[in-house]
Design a protein around this motif. Structure first.
Motif, PDB file in Angstrom:
ATOM      1  N   TYR A 117       0.839  -1.199   0.000  1.00 45.09           N
ATOM      2  CA  TYR A 117       0.000   0.000   0.000  1.00 45.09           C
ATOM      3  C   TYR A 117       0.873   1.248   0.000  1.00 45.09           C
ATOM      4  CZ  TYR A 117       1.059  -0.290   4.997  1.00 45.09           C
ATOM      5  OH  TYR A 117       1.711  -0.387   6.195  1.00 45.09           O
ATOM      6  N   GLY A 119       0.308   5.903   0.056  1.00 43.80           N
ATOM      7  CA  GLY A 119      -0.607   7.025  -0.001  1.00 43.80           C
ATOM      8  C   GLY A 119      -0.348   8.067   1.077  1.00 43.80           C
ATOM      9  N   TYR A 142      -3.661   3.626  -1.681  1.00 43.07           N
ATOM     10  CA  TYR A 142      -3.862   2.696  -2.789  1.00 43.07           C
ATOM     11  C   TYR A 142      -3.273   1.363  -2.343  1.00 43.07           C
ATOM     12  CZ  TYR A 142      -2.915   0.200  -7.132  1.00 43.07           C
ATOM     13  OH  TYR A 142      -2.840  -0.759  -8.109  1.00 43.07           O
ATOM     14  N   LYS A 144      -2.803  -3.006  -2.770  1.00 40.71           N
ATOM     15  CA  LYS A 144      -2.751  -4.098  -3.732  1.00 40.71           C
ATOM     16  C   LYS A 144      -2.420  -5.391  -3.004  1.00 40.71           C
ATOM     17  CE  LYS A 144      -0.718  -5.376  -8.201  1.00 40.71           C
ATOM     18  NZ  LYS A 144       0.233  -4.946  -9.257  1.00 40.71           N
ATOM     19  N   SER A 155      -6.665  -4.761  -6.474  1.00 40.08           N
ATOM     20  CA  SER A 155      -6.247  -3.379  -6.244  1.00 40.08           C
ATOM     21  C   SER A 155      -7.458  -2.556  -5.839  1.00 40.08           C
ATOM     22  CB  SER A 155      -5.613  -2.789  -7.511  1.00 40.08           C
ATOM     23  OG  SER A 155      -4.486  -3.550  -7.912  1.00 40.08           O
ATOM     24  N   TYR A 156      -7.300  -1.716  -4.814  1.00 45.46           N
ATOM     25  CA  TYR A 156      -8.454  -0.973  -4.315  1.00 45.46           C
ATOM     26  C   TYR A 156      -8.020   0.257  -3.523  1.00 45.46           C
ATOM     27  CZ  TYR A 156      -7.204  -3.822  -0.227  1.00 45.46           C
ATOM     28  OH  TYR A 156      -6.537  -4.436   0.802  1.00 45.46           O
ATOM     29  N   ALA A 157      -8.928   1.232  -3.446  1.00 45.91           N
ATOM     30  CA  ALA A 157      -8.716   2.408  -2.596  1.00 45.91           C
ATOM     31  C   ALA A 157      -9.043   2.027  -1.159  1.00 45.91           C
ATOM     32  CB  ALA A 157      -9.604   3.552  -3.060  1.00 45.91           C
TER      33      ALA A 157
END
Length: 239
Positions: A117, A119, A142, A144, A155-157
């Motif tokens: 991750y 961010g 972000y 993964k 993959s995701y927020a």
């Protein structure tokens, strides 16, 4: 085990290069090491390491964190897990800072090949005194995750909330509590939680003895692996 060592050395080299920009500031490190070996009716080896390095220059702070465990039973690996994180902070005030995270986690028996991750976020120092400290963090990431069996990735927020609390019970005894929750914005059941509770007793200016209890929880995993619990007794070095 080689993968853990190589990853640790690579991350340490990166941190050293980032923090070497200002040699006038002191590098602060915290290292916890534990080892248990049994022979006879059982033949096991268990090793754990927990390390943190931090350096500040002007309003900037660089922080490197590593946490790993490795264990064998009669030569067979029964635990192989490590987590590493690199964080950059910019202090706007004494209590508020901007942060940016890069994190990576590997756990051989979790069903995930890896979890990563990155961010931005913010940190707030709610309490800061001679006897206790409380800091709160919130990040938008972000993430993964790669699954072992299928090889597919997700993959995701995501978000992460984290709290750190220290309490000096006596001049030589300290209590610490860390709690963090990371989850997907879109899938409410896809979340992870980590807790570390520790008591640290100071032996000298550099060395301490500590006991810590860690809970590593995943709500949904491909291997139906929910909670990992670790109780360790460690030799601690602060320098």
């Amino acid at each position: 085990m080689k993968k853990i060592v190589v990853s640790t050395l690579a991350a340490s080299a990166l941190v050293t290069s980032l923090l070497a920009a200002d040699k006038t500031k002191e590098l602060v490190t915290h290292t916890e090491i534990g080892y248990i070996q049994t022979n006879g009716n059982t033949k096991t080896k268990t090793f754990n390491a927990d390390a943190k390095a931090e350096r500040a220059w002007e309003k900037h702070v660089g922080i490197f964190t590593f946490d790993g465990q490795y264990a064998t039973d009669t030569g067979v690996t029964i635990k192989k897990k490590y987590f590493t994180e690199l964080e950059y902070d910019y202090d706007f005030t004494d209590t508020f800072a901007f942060s940016y995270l890069v994190g990576y986690k590997y756990d051989q028996f979790s069903g995930f090949d890896y979890q990563a991750y990155t961010g931005p976020g913010a940190k707030y120092t709610a309490i800061k005194s001679d006897t206790q400290n409380l800091s709160l963090e919130a990040s938008a990431l972000y993430s993964k995750d790669k699954y072992q069996a299928s090889g597919r990735t997700n993959s995701y927020a995501s978000y992460r909330f984290k709290g750190l609390y220290d309490l000096a019970i006596t001049p030589t005894l300290k209590f610490t509590q860390e709690l963090s929750v990371k989850g997907s914005f879109e899938e409410s059941d896809n979340y992870f939680a980590f807790s570390k509770t520790a008591f640290i007793s100071k032996i000298s200016d550099i060395f301490s003895a500590g006991i810590s209890y860690k809970l590593d929880y995943a709500n949904v995993t491909p291997a139906n692996y929910k909670t990992d619990e670790t109780l360790t007794f460690n030799l601690i070095m602060d320098y």
